[in-house]
Design a protein around this motif. Structure first.
Motif, PDB file in Angstrom:
ATOM      1  N   PRO A 183       0.876  -1.135   0.031  1.00  0.00           N
ATOM      2  CA  PRO A 183      -0.160   0.023   0.101  1.00  0.00           C
ATOM      3  C   PRO A 183       0.854   1.134  -0.054  1.00  0.00           C
ATOM      4  N   ARG A 184       0.280   2.289  -0.443  1.00  0.00           N
ATOM      5  CA  ARG A 184       1.084   3.523  -0.684  1.00  0.00           C
ATOM      6  C   ARG A 184       1.660   4.076   0.674  1.00  0.00           C
ATOM      7  N   ARG A 185       0.697   4.178   1.567  1.00  0.00           N
ATOM      8  CA  ARG A 185       1.200   4.898   2.903  1.00  0.00           C
ATOM      9  C   ARG A 185       1.155   3.745   3.861  1.00  0.00           C
ATOM     10  N   ARG A 186       2.281   3.532   4.205  1.00  0.00           N
ATOM     11  CA  ARG A 186       2.482   2.451   5.475  1.00  0.00           C
ATOM     12  C   ARG A 186       1.663   2.756   6.716  1.00  0.00           C
ATOM     13  N   PRO A 187       0.920   1.867   7.344  1.00  0.00           N
ATOM     14  CA  PRO A 187       0.075   2.371   8.448  1.00  0.00           C
ATOM     15  C   PRO A 187       1.207   2.663   9.620  1.00  0.00           C
ATOM     16  N   ARG A 188       0.951   3.475  10.582  1.00  0.00           N
ATOM     17  CA  ARG A 188       1.640   3.833  11.900  1.00  0.00           C
ATOM     18  C   ARG A 188       0.860   2.986  12.821  1.00  0.00           C
ATOM     19  N   ALA A 230      -1.415   0.087  15.108  1.00  0.00           N
ATOM     20  CA  ALA A 230      -1.958  -1.398  14.888  1.00  0.00           C
ATOM     21  C   ALA A 230      -3.204  -1.455  14.253  1.00  0.00           C
ATOM     22  N   TYR A 231      -4.062  -0.323  14.466  1.00  0.00           N
ATOM     23  CA  TYR A 231      -5.330  -0.538  13.696  1.00  0.00           C
ATOM     24  C   TYR A 231      -5.110  -0.492  12.182  1.00  0.00           C
ATOM     25  N   GLY A 232      -4.310   0.496  11.776  1.00  0.00           N
ATOM     26  CA  GLY A 232      -4.073   0.587  10.417  1.00  0.00           C
ATOM     27  C   GLY A 232      -3.372  -0.764   9.848  1.00  0.00           C
ATOM     28  N   ARG A 233      -2.731  -1.342  10.530  1.00  0.00           N
ATOM     29  CA  ARG A 233      -1.820  -2.565  10.256  1.00  0.00           C
ATOM     30  C   ARG A 233      -2.834  -3.843   9.872  1.00  0.00           C
ATOM     31  N   ARG A 234      -4.210  -3.488  10.496  1.00  0.00           N
ATOM     32  CA  ARG A 234      -4.987  -4.658  10.329  1.00  0.00           C
ATOM     33  C   ARG A 234      -6.067  -4.160   9.372  1.00  0.00           C
ATOM     34  N   SER A 235      -5.721  -3.242   8.452  1.00  0.00           N
ATOM     35  CA  SER A 235      -6.665  -2.862   7.209  1.00  0.00           C
ATOM     36  C   SER A 235      -6.622  -4.094   6.269  1.00  0.00           C
ATOM     37  N   PHE A 236      -7.815  -4.013   5.430  1.00  0.00           N
ATOM     38  CA  PHE A 236      -7.456  -5.050   4.332  1.00  0.00           C
ATOM     39  C   PHE A 236      -6.369  -4.987   3.445  1.00  0.00           C
ATOM     40  N   ALA A 237      -6.312  -3.683   3.042  1.00  0.00           N
ATOM     41  CA  ALA A 237      -5.104  -3.544   1.933  1.00  0.00           C
ATOM     42  C   ALA A 237      -3.692  -4.010   2.457  1.00  0.00           C
ATOM     43  N   GLU A 238      -3.431  -3.758   3.823  1.00  0.00           N
ATOM     44  CA  GLU A 238      -2.357  -4.100   4.455  1.00  0.00           C
ATOM     45  C   GLU A 238      -2.179  -5.675   4.737  1.00  0.00           C
TER      46      GLU A 238
END
Length: 129
Positions: free
Chosen positions: A81-86, A88-96
């Motif tokens: 994904p373009r923007r890497r999540p910072r 833990a919630y973002g790391r659980r996104s479908f794209a990641e």
């Protein structure tokens, strides 16, 4: 959730509490919860790559296509994904999650010709992991 699944497996097989749950789960051919989640994410990714998922899901993933000929160009990988999540919630996104799960699958599973073959190979891979 894993506890609930373990209890359900014991209930279905009428096993005792001290019986090995891994053997019971293997006999029932049930995946543990974490691997079941990986199965669902990988299946949805397969459908998105083959035009069988809703457009809003397909837009979240991008196939990896290098600018020049590389060995990885035939690996059927996904681009990060373009923007890497910072968080833990973002790391659980479908794209990641889709990117990580898909790229960790062996090539023969990623290149499955149909959804039924993909499901069979994926479940076998996850059981053998």
């Amino acid at each position: 959730m894993q506890r609930v699944q373990n209890t359900a497996a014991r209930l279905v097989t009428r096993a005792k509490k001290q019986d090995s749950i891994s053997k019971i789960m293997r006999d029932l051919h049930w995946l543990p919860i974490r691997k079941r989640i990986a199965f669902k994410i990988s299946l949805l990714t397969f459908k998105a790559l083959h035009g069988q998922a809703p457009p809003y899901i397909s837009e979240l993933i991008t196939p990896y296509t290098p600018y020049r000929t590389l060995r990885s160009s035939t690996q059927n990988l996904l681009k990060a994904p373009r923007r890497r999540p910072r968080t833990a919630y973002g790391r659980r996104s479908f794209a990641e999650a889709a990117y990580k799960e898909w790229n960790n699958l062996p090539l023969h599973v990623r290149l499955a010709p149909s959804i039924n073959v993909f499901k069979t190979q994926l479940k076998t891979f996850l059981f053998n992991q």
